[in-house]
Every structure is written in C-alpha cells, then in structure tokens.
Scaffold this motif. Structure first.
Motif, mmCIF file in Angstrom:
data_model
loop_
_atom_site.group_PDB
_atom_site.id
_atom_site.type_symbol
_atom_site.label_atom_id
_atom_site.label_comp_id
_atom_site.label_asym_id
_atom_site.label_seq_id
_atom_site.Cartn_x
_atom_site.Cartn_y
_atom_site.Cartn_z
ATOM 1 N N THR A 68 0.846 -1.201 0.000
ATOM 2 C CA THR A 68 0.000 0.000 0.000
ATOM 3 C C THR A 68 0.876 1.244 0.000
ATOM 4 N N ARG A 69 1.881 1.259 0.879
ATOM 5 C CA ARG A 69 2.792 2.408 0.960
ATOM 6 C C ARG A 69 3.457 2.665 -0.388
ATOM 7 N N ASP A 70 3.901 1.606 -1.058
ATOM 8 C CA ASP A 70 4.597 1.754 -2.332
ATOM 9 C C ASP A 70 3.696 2.275 -3.451
ATOM 10 N N ARG A 71 2.393 2.133 -3.297
ATOM 11 C CA ARG A 71 1.450 2.623 -4.313
ATOM 12 C C ARG A 71 1.039 4.077 -4.091
ATOM 13 N N LEU A 72 1.396 4.652 -2.963
ATOM 14 C CA LEU A 72 0.976 6.020 -2.660
ATOM 15 C C LEU A 72 1.450 7.056 -3.683
ATOM 16 N N PRO A 73 2.676 6.981 -4.199
ATOM 17 C CA PRO A 73 3.068 7.970 -5.220
ATOM 18 C C PRO A 73 2.210 7.909 -6.483
ATOM 19 N N GLN A 74 1.855 6.705 -6.926
ATOM 20 C CA GLN A 74 0.993 6.593 -8.108
ATOM 21 C C GLN A 74 -0.411 7.113 -7.795
ATOM 22 N N LEU A 75 -0.864 6.880 -6.574
ATOM 23 C CA LEU A 75 -2.161 7.404 -6.169
ATOM 24 C C LEU A 75 -2.136 8.935 -6.168
ATOM 25 N N ALA A 76 -1.060 9.514 -5.654
ATOM 26 C CA ALA A 76 -0.914 10.976 -5.662
ATOM 27 C C ALA A 76 -0.941 11.501 -7.096
ATOM 28 N N GLY A 77 -0.220 10.852 -7.983
ATOM 29 C CA GLY A 77 -0.207 11.275 -9.384
ATOM 30 C C GLY A 77 -1.564 11.118 -10.046
ATOM 31 N N GLY A 78 -2.246 10.021 -9.762
ATOM 32 C CA GLY A 78 -3.587 9.817 -10.312
ATOM 33 C C GLY A 78 -4.565 10.860 -9.836
ATOM 34 N N LEU A 79 -4.461 11.232 -8.558
ATOM 35 C CA LEU A 79 -5.312 12.303 -8.036
ATOM 36 C C LEU A 79 -4.999 13.627 -8.733
ATOM 37 N N GLY A 80 -3.725 13.849 -9.047
ATOM 38 C CA GLY A 80 -3.342 15.056 -9.772
ATOM 39 C C GLY A 80 -3.931 15.099 -11.168
ATOM 40 N N VAL A 81 -3.906 13.970 -11.860
ATOM 41 C CA VAL A 81 -4.510 13.905 -13.198
ATOM 42 C C VAL A 81 -6.014 14.148 -13.091
ATOM 43 N N ALA A 82 -6.656 13.507 -12.117
ATOM 44 C CA ALA A 82 -8.103 13.683 -11.929
ATOM 45 C C ALA A 82 -8.429 15.149 -11.641
ATOM 46 N N LEU A 83 -7.634 15.788 -10.798
ATOM 47 C CA LEU A 83 -7.853 17.199 -10.482
ATOM 48 C C LEU A 83 -7.716 18.060 -11.736
ATOM 49 N N ALA A 84 -6.643 17.858 -12.479
ATOM 50 C CA ALA A 84 -6.413 18.662 -13.677
ATOM 51 C C ALA A 84 -7.572 18.527 -14.666
ATOM 52 N N ARG A 85 -8.065 17.325 -14.827
ATOM 53 C CA ARG A 85 -9.171 17.110 -15.769
ATOM 54 C C ARG A 85 -10.481 17.652 -15.224
ATOM 55 N N THR A 86 -10.622 17.682 -13.924
ATOM 56 C CA THR A 86 -11.821 18.240 -13.302
ATOM 57 C C THR A 86 -11.943 19.729 -13.589
ATOM 58 N N PHE A 87 -10.808 20.418 -13.626
ATOM 59 C CA PHE A 87 -10.864 21.851 -13.949
ATOM 60 C C PHE A 87 -11.550 22.078 -15.291
ATOM 61 N N HIS A 88 -11.265 21.225 -16.270
ATOM 62 C CA HIS A 88 -11.889 21.380 -17.592
ATOM 63 C C HIS A 88 -13.364 20.990 -17.568
ATOM 64 N N ILE A 89 -13.746 20.088 -16.693
ATOM 65 C CA ILE A 89 -15.163 19.750 -16.571
ATOM 66 C C ILE A 89 -15.922 20.930 -15.969
ATOM 67 N N LEU A 90 -15.323 21.565 -14.981
ATOM 68 C CA LEU A 90 -15.964 22.708 -14.327
ATOM 69 C C LEU A 90 -16.027 23.930 -15.233
ATOM 70 N N ASP A 91 -15.004 24.093 -16.061
ATOM 71 C CA ASP A 91 -14.931 25.246 -16.966
ATOM 72 C C ASP A 91 -14.110 24.815 -18.179
ATOM 73 N N GLU A 92 -14.796 24.462 -19.249
ATOM 74 C CA GLU A 92 -14.096 23.905 -20.417
ATOM 75 C C GLU A 92 -13.125 24.881 -21.062
ATOM 76 N N ASP A 93 -13.264 26.167 -20.783
ATOM 77 C CA ASP A 93 -12.374 27.163 -21.372
ATOM 78 C C ASP A 93 -11.198 27.538 -20.471
ATOM 79 N N VAL A 94 -11.120 26.964 -19.293
ATOM 80 C CA VAL A 94 -10.070 27.354 -18.355
ATOM 81 C C VAL A 94 -8.690 27.003 -18.916
ATOM 82 N N GLN A 95 -7.781 27.918 -18.786
ATOM 83 C CA GLN A 95 -6.386 27.694 -19.171
ATOM 84 C C GLN A 95 -5.471 27.776 -17.961
#
Length: 149
Positions: free
Chosen positions: A104-131
C-alpha cells in the motif's frame, strides 16, 4: 517537502490537461493531494477492519474506475512523485488506527499522481475554457472531491 518541483509541476499539468499553473498553485495542489490520500487511507482502515485485517492492503482503498484510469494516465505522463514526500505529508496527520502494508505504501506515489490527473481534468469539466485555474476553480474542485472521496 513538495510532491513536485515547480518546473515538474507546471509540465505535469500541461501534459495532464493542457493547463498553465504557477508556483502559487503548488501549495494548493500539495494540500489537495494530502487531504485526499489521507481520506482514502481512512476508508481503507474501515474496510480492513470490516475484513478482520490489522493492516490496510491496496484492495482496501476505495479506488474508483475513474481514479484507476487517472493512475494509469499518470504513469503514461512519465513523472514521478517521491514516496518520501507523500509520507512526509501523511505524517502531519494523526496516526491511523491501523498500519498500511508495504505494498500500500509503495502505491501512494501513483495514487498521488492519479489524483493530480483527476484534479487537472476536473478543472476542464468545471470550466471547459479554463487555461489557468483560479481560486474559484480550486475551490469548486475541492468541493467536488469532498463530495466524492
């Protein structure tokens, strides 16, 4: 310790969702990931206990299909989150009632990165024109993830 250096952070958000972020967003990102990983681990504790285990295993974490896809997308971006940075953030919280396994501990960095990707894509869902996500975008994304995670 930050999850990414500023140049890596900026490159990561450009690759993940075509967004421009700056140094001021780095603290928000670190806080966002820290809170979500801790929340997932708390749910993992409950699941491990329900299954009569004394250690949180990877299968105890409530990883959705969408988050799993974001973790795979993070791996394709070919950036790395240092494990020690994730652990340092988690050490700011009170200790969990159960320990988590090495796997579980060894998977935490990939989980952090996956959350980052999800966050970045969420910005476009909330506002498709956001840069360049502004405070309101960060606050909206926080509310969405608080609701779902």
């Amino acid at each position: 310790m930050e999850l990414f250096g500023i140049a890596t952070f900026e490159r990561f958000f450009r690759e993940a969702a075509g967004l421009d972020v700056d140094k001021g967003d780095l603290r928000r990102f670190d806080d966002f990931v820290d809170v979500r990983i801790h929340s997932l681990l708390l749910r993992g504790v409950a699941t491990a206990r329900a299954n009569a285990r004394d250690v949180v295993e990877p299968q105890d974490l409530p990883i959705t299909k969408g988050l799993q896809e974001c973790i795979h997308n993070f791996k394709a971006i070919d950036e790395a989150v240092p494990l020690d940075a994730v652990l340092e953030q988690l050490n700011r919280h009170p200790p969990l009632e159960l320990a988590y396994s090495d796997e579980t501990r060894d998977r935490l960095p990939q989980l952090a990165g996956g959350l980052g990707v999800a966050l970045a894509r969420t910005f476009h869902i909330l506002d498709e024109d956001v840069q360049n996500p502004q405070t309101r975008h960060w606050e909206q994304a926080d509310r969405v993830f608080d609701l779902l995670l």
